[in-house]
Scaffold this active site. Structure first.
Site, PDB file in Angstrom:
ATOM      1  N   GLU A 206       0.850  -1.180   0.000  1.00 45.32           N
ATOM      2  CA  GLU A 206       0.000   0.000   0.000  1.00 45.32           C
ATOM      3  C   GLU A 206       0.882   1.225   0.000  1.00 45.32           C
ATOM      4  O   GLU A 206       2.102   1.123   0.137  1.00 45.32           O
ATOM      5  CB  GLU A 206      -0.961  -0.014   1.196  1.00 45.32           C
ATOM      6  CG  GLU A 206      -0.280  -0.052   2.535  1.00 45.32           C
ATOM      7  CD  GLU A 206      -1.248  -0.302   3.699  1.00 45.32           C
ATOM      8  OE1 GLU A 206      -2.210  -1.073   3.538  1.00 45.32           O
ATOM      9  OE2 GLU A 206      -1.030   0.280   4.765  1.00 45.32           O
TER      10      GLU A 206
ATOM     11  N   HIS B 264      -3.955   3.168   8.192  1.00 44.69           N
ATOM     12  CA  HIS B 264      -2.704   2.678   8.770  1.00 44.69           C
ATOM     13  C   HIS B 264      -1.751   3.848   9.000  1.00 44.69           C
ATOM     14  O   HIS B 264      -1.648   4.734   8.159  1.00 44.69           O
ATOM     15  CB  HIS B 264      -2.031   1.677   7.838  1.00 44.69           C
ATOM     16  CG  HIS B 264      -2.780   0.386   7.726  1.00 44.69           C
ATOM     17  ND1 HIS B 264      -2.691  -0.418   6.625  1.00 44.69           N
ATOM     18  CD2 HIS B 264      -3.620  -0.227   8.574  1.00 44.69           C
ATOM     19  CE1 HIS B 264      -3.457  -1.486   6.805  1.00 44.69           C
ATOM     20  NE2 HIS B 264      -4.038  -1.396   7.986  1.00 44.69           N
TER      21      HIS B 264
END
Lengths: 437, 301
Positions: free
Chosen positions: B220, B258
């Site tokens: 990511e 995150h």
């Protein structure tokens, strides 16, 4: 949004060193609760730095023009020739910013208490637009009234995490007062760094090396060492993500002797470290944060508003990002990032729908849930309940996968609600884009 | 064989009496994982009961390891105490510590990272779903499940999965399983800025594992770990790799859930990562719907 999108790093600064600058650059425009840092105002940052022995100009934050005048009077009486009025918002570029009233500049040097009063009246309660605030700007609720100083040289100093190296890094540059991205792009050799062993902390010799790199000589080397050690300790002991002094200045001190001073201070705090700093937690300024994002955080939702028309509600950050990507891949634009976490309770889904419905751009909602541990039937029950509770009128596409998925899909079907079902993620995204068009 | 954990790996759970830890201890026991001990300071001598299982609880990890021969641990203790729990696991000589806990301060993890250097203990996480080596029973029963991943979505086989994200990993695994393709081991390394094992650390193990025949790498936005992994793959990896990078639509400067997922000053973008993966000869899935399909096409060649 950050104003750094077009920034390219010179080849010499690539790799680890380049990365640090990029991380740093990311902080410059951000001002939201969903960031990995909670930002505080300049005056709060300076108070924090002063606690760690970092010299800052004498001054005080005020909320009314009369207070501004009183502080200015005191500073002038103390022998300072000039007083600076600084608008306190969580965004950079204040000096070159413009108020919506047409007034130029969120930072102003004044020569009298009456001038300070006049300026404070013109700034307080007004909206300041800078290159980092976006066109909507930010309301100025407080001013920092500070002693003006004669600047001899401007430097740059920052402490932050070097992710690739897995340790903190402190960096300084002789090119202060300007965008560090620009320095990194054009003269990367003018940025000097020391990586810090987290078990030992910044060592005195490292601080001296940096002071010398800034051109400090004689007594100033020790002064620089003490200042830099204080800056590092402020970073470490406050669980900060970023401490930045731009500029750190060499100014004319008492009796004309040059002295170092933090003229501007920016501090971002690690959200995860706030639990051990209730005093710093109290510095959160919700007025600086997007209202829907604040509301979402109260429900344990991680929401970030974007500009598209398809709202998404997903469990898990990675899957949420992937869902946004998929919407774009299918020709649509996501209206938000929304992670409901590992679960997806009725309360959370209801709150999520309520937040999504407040965004006037939304034309359709895509729910994408991978029910790993949770039963899809339970999740479906929650969705049906939330649709009823919120009287949802927007087209809703639901893609469920995982544990007991057949029962979940049946429940959505049996609800009699106009819920569209997607068999795969791609199928659901295509449907959402179609109904939003 | 698999990597890091095998179906017979002896697992202990730090924080077994907390709500979160207890729930997942039960699920691991149901999955057939060898949960041999729990640790909760002050509750030593008690036991954790679940169905036919009776798991002894110890006050310290060292004691638990000595008494039960535990090799790996799962940490479910709250964030303020998690760094200490990781170091306790390393001190007790565990081969692997998997930290599920989310929200550990960066400064704590910097100390942990420093303290674990040179030690044999490996760390997965924090803020991660954990690791699963599927078993050969129905719904992959009998495997080793450390963490919070749903066990039944797995199937024993020969594809390795490594990812920073939880639910996105489950998607990839579920796609594989539904296509009839099993996994050797699935590792969720977590989304924090100062992690234990990196993509690259896990890839090296997959590359050396004779029973892993293909790899799915899920990344990511943020950081440069995927780029580093890609550079290594280009030079060293002998196995087919399919990749996916989440966050192409994420705006710069915003953290996407995150703590590690943030695009900074134009770097760490999905586009840069996809380019690095493609340059390394990795087949990049265009959408998350075709992660498994992308790898299977490579394996059929």
């Amino acid at each position: 949004m950050t104003g750094t999108a077009g920034w390219k790093l010179a080849p010499q600064a690539r790799g680890v060193r380049g990365l640090i600058l990029k991380i740093e650059a990311a902080f410059r425009g951000r001002h939201t609760p969903a960031g990995f840092a909670m930002n505080i105002h300049e005056y709060q940052a300076k108070q924090l730095l002063a606690r760690f022995g970092v010299p800052v100009p004498p001054g005080e934050a005020v909320g009314t023009p009369d207070e501004a005048r009183a502080v200015a009077k005191r500073l002038l009486a103390d022998g300072h020739a000039k007083v600076v009025v600084k608008a306190q918002i969580h965004a950079g570029g204040r000096g070159k910013g413009t108020f919506k009233t047409g007034l130029q500049g969120g930072v102003r040097v004044c020569a009298s208490a009456d001038e300070v009063l006049e300026r404070a009246q013109a700034m307080l309660g007004q909206v300041l637009v800078t290159r980092q605030t976006g066109p909507e700007g930010r309301v100025v609720g407080k001013l920092l009234i500070e002693a003006g100083v004669r600047i001899l040289r401007e430097y740059y100093c920052a402490v932050l995490l070097d992710r690739a190296a897995g340790c903190p890094v402190i960096m300084v540059s002789t090119e202060g007062g300007m965008d560090i991205e620009e320095v990194a792009a054009h003269t990367p050799e003018r940025i000097v760094r020391e990586w810090v062993n987290p078990a030992l902390g910044l060592q005195s010799f490292q601080a001296r090396k940096l002071a010398v790199a800034l051109g400090c000589q004689g007594d100033l080397i020790r002064a620089g060492e003490k200042l830099l050690l204080g800056v590092y300790r402020a970073w470490w002991e406050s669980d900060a993500s970023l401490v930045e002094l731009n500029p750190l200045a060499l100014v004319e001190g008492p009796a004309g002797k040059p002295t170092l001073l933090a003229l501007d201070g920016k501090v971002g705090l690690d959200d995860n470290g706030l639990f051990r700093h209730p005093d710093l937690q109290a510095l959160r300024d919700l007025a600086e944060e997007a209202p829907l994002e604040v509301e979402a955080s109260h429900h344990g939702l991680n929401y970030i508003k974007l500009d598209g028309s398809i709202a998404c509600l997903v469990n898990g950050a990675g899957l949420a990002m992937a869902t946004m990507d998929l919407i774009q891949h299918c020709g649509g634009q996501p209206a938000n990032f929304l992670d409901v976490g590992g679960g997806a309770s009725v309360e959370q889904v209801t709150a999520a729908f309520q937040i999504i419905m407040k965004d006037p751009n939304v034309r359709a909602i895509l729910v994408n849930i991978f029910g790993g541990i949770m039963d899809c039937d339970v999740i479906a029950t929650g969705i049906v309940q939330a649709v009823k509770d919120t009287k949802l009128k927007l087209p809703l596409v639901v893609r469920l996968e995982g544990n007991n998925v057949r029962a979940g899909k049946q429940r959505l079907k049996d609800s009699g609600l106009p819920i569209l079902s997607g068999d795969s993620m791609a199928d659901a995204a295509r449907t959402a884009v179609r109904v939003a068009a | 064989m698999a990597i890091l954990v095998q179906p017979d790996t002896r697992v202990l759970i730090q924080g077994i009496t907390g709500g979160f830890g207890a729930r997942h201890a039960q699920l691991s026991l149901d999955y057939g994982t060898q949960v041999v001990a729990g640790v909760t300071p002050g509750k030593g001598g008690q036991s954790f009961r679940h169905g036919p299982h009776d798991v002894p609880i110890f006050d310290t990890v060292t004691e638990a390891v000595k008494q039960t021969g535990a090799q790996a641990s799962a940490i479910f203790v709250p964030a303020p105490f998690a760094a200490d729990a990781i170091l306790e696991g390393a001190d007790a000589g565990l081969e692997l510590v998997v930290c599920i806990t989310e929200g550990i301060p960066v400064t704590d993890m910097l100390k942990v990272r420093q303290a674990m250097q040179g030690r044999p203990t490996r760390l997965i996480g924090p803020n991660c779903p954990g690791i699963v080596t599927p078993g050969s029973g129905p719904d992959s029963h009998g495997g080793c499940r450390i963490g919070i991943a749903p066990g039944y979505i797995h199937r024993a086989g020969r594809v390795g999965v490594v990812s920073r994200s939880g639910t996105l990993t489950y998607e990839a695994v579920w796609q594989l399983t539904r296509a009839g393709v099993g996994q050797s081991t699935c590792v969720g390394i977590g989304g924090d800025p100062v992690p234990g094992m990196s993509h690259l650390d896990v890839l090296r193990l997959f590359n050396d594992d004779p029973d892993t025949h293909g790899i799915i790498l899920i990344g990511e936005i943020g950081g440069t770990a995927e780029e580093e992994a890609a550079a290594w793959i280009k030079e060293n990896c002998r196995k087919p790799v399919a990749g996916f990078i989440a966050g192409a639509t994420a705006p710069p400067g915003r953290r996407m859930g995150h703590a590690g997922a943030i695009i900074s000053g134009g770097k760490g973008t999905a586009a840069a990562k996809v380019a690095a993966l493609a340059d390394a000869g990795i087949a990049v899935a265009e959408t998350p719907s075709v992660m498994a399909e992308t790898l299977l096409k490579l394996l059929k060649r």
